[in-house]
Write an enzyme that holds these catalytic residues in place. Structure first.
Site, PDB file in Angstrom:
ATOM      1  N   ASN A 102      36.057  44.949  31.920  1.00 28.48           N
ATOM      2  CA  ASN A 102      36.271  43.689  32.618  1.00 28.48           C
ATOM      3  C   ASN A 102      34.996  43.190  33.306  1.00 28.48           C
ATOM      4  O   ASN A 102      33.938  43.802  33.221  1.00 28.48           O
ATOM      5  CB  ASN A 102      37.422  43.857  33.620  1.00 28.48           C
ATOM      6  N   HIS A 130      24.038  59.867  36.427  1.00 28.61           N
ATOM      7  CA  HIS A 130      22.874  60.481  37.071  1.00 28.61           C
ATOM      8  C   HIS A 130      22.811  60.075  38.543  1.00 28.61           C
ATOM      9  O   HIS A 130      23.397  59.075  38.956  1.00 28.61           O
ATOM     10  CB  HIS A 130      21.589  60.049  36.365  1.00 28.61           C
ATOM     11  N   SER A 157      40.180  48.537  39.733  1.00 31.29           N
ATOM     12  CA  SER A 157      39.055  47.775  40.286  1.00 31.29           C
ATOM     13  C   SER A 157      38.252  48.576  41.303  1.00 31.29           C
ATOM     14  O   SER A 157      38.814  49.379  42.050  1.00 31.29           O
ATOM     15  CB  SER A 157      39.570  46.508  40.967  1.00 31.29           C
ATOM     16  N   ALA A 175      42.591  51.959  42.236  1.00 31.84           N
ATOM     17  CA  ALA A 175      41.529  51.044  42.678  1.00 31.84           C
ATOM     18  C   ALA A 175      40.795  51.606  43.886  1.00 31.84           C
ATOM     19  O   ALA A 175      41.396  52.182  44.783  1.00 31.84           O
ATOM     20  CB  ALA A 175      42.140  49.684  43.019  1.00 31.84           C
TER      21      ALA A 175
END
Length: 201
Positions: A102, A130, A157, A175
């Protein structure tokens, strides 16, 4: 070929009736432009990107900064607007078929990231394999670790996925979570949230 054409036409007509033909046209024009942008990126990095048909929407970009870096993108991957995918050093990024990424997502790969098929990634997700090596003054300024995201995973999200993480198939990442380590298959992962109030006056 005739059967495929008939099926595509039928799908477009049904979609047009549901959405309205004007909006159906705008949506499919956007998809077509996304596919052209993906082809342009594939041409730009022809030695680094191996892919089938995928879509790269407006303001999304793929950056490759090493001749050793490799990106593999499966068919029907859809990357929405303002996403950033960066692969550097000897990084290998594998995105399997029918993955949806998204708006405003960031994927930074210098080692190895795998995203399994049918996985859906919500807006503002950050995936980094990393960290900066702030503890040592050695020549290696990055600490690297693999990330594996399984098949049919839903990432909510504002999630941050860190190096040395394995997320099993069918997992749901709530989320706002920060994920590091192993998430078993068929589970919901969430960081425990507790409200606290500190009186200052």
């Amino acid at each position: 070929m005739w059967i495929l054409g008939k099926k595509i036409l039928s799908t477009l007509i049904n979609d047009g009736r549901g959405r309205g033909f004007y909006y159906m046209f705008i949506m499919n024009a956007s998809h077509a432009i996304g596919i052209l942008r993906a082809c342009l990126n594939k041409l730009l990095y022809y030695r680094n990107i191996k892919s089938s048909i995928f879509s790269l929407q407006t303001n999304s970009r793929i950056d490759v900064f090493s001749k050793h870096a490799r990106i593999y993108i499966g068919k029907f991957v859809f990357i929405r607007k303002n996403a950033s995918i960066r692969v550097d050093h000897y990084g290998e990024l594998f995105i399997a078929e029918k993955v949806f990424i998204n708006d405003h997502c960031n994927i930074n790969c210098v080692y190895k990231i795998t995203i399994g098929k049918n996985t859906k990634i919500a807006p503002n997700v950050s995936i980094n394999d990393h960290d900066h090596n702030f503890r040592e003054n050695s020549g290696e300024h990055l600490v690297k670790g693999e990330i594996i995201i399984g098949e049919n995973v839903w990432v909510g999200s504002n999630v941050v996925i860190l190096r040395d993480t394995v997320i099993g198939d069918n997992a749901v990442i709530a989320a706002g979570s920060v994920v590091k380590g192993n998430v078993p298959a068929n589970t919901i992962f969430l960081n425990k949230r507790e409200k606290s109030y500190i009186q200052y006056a």
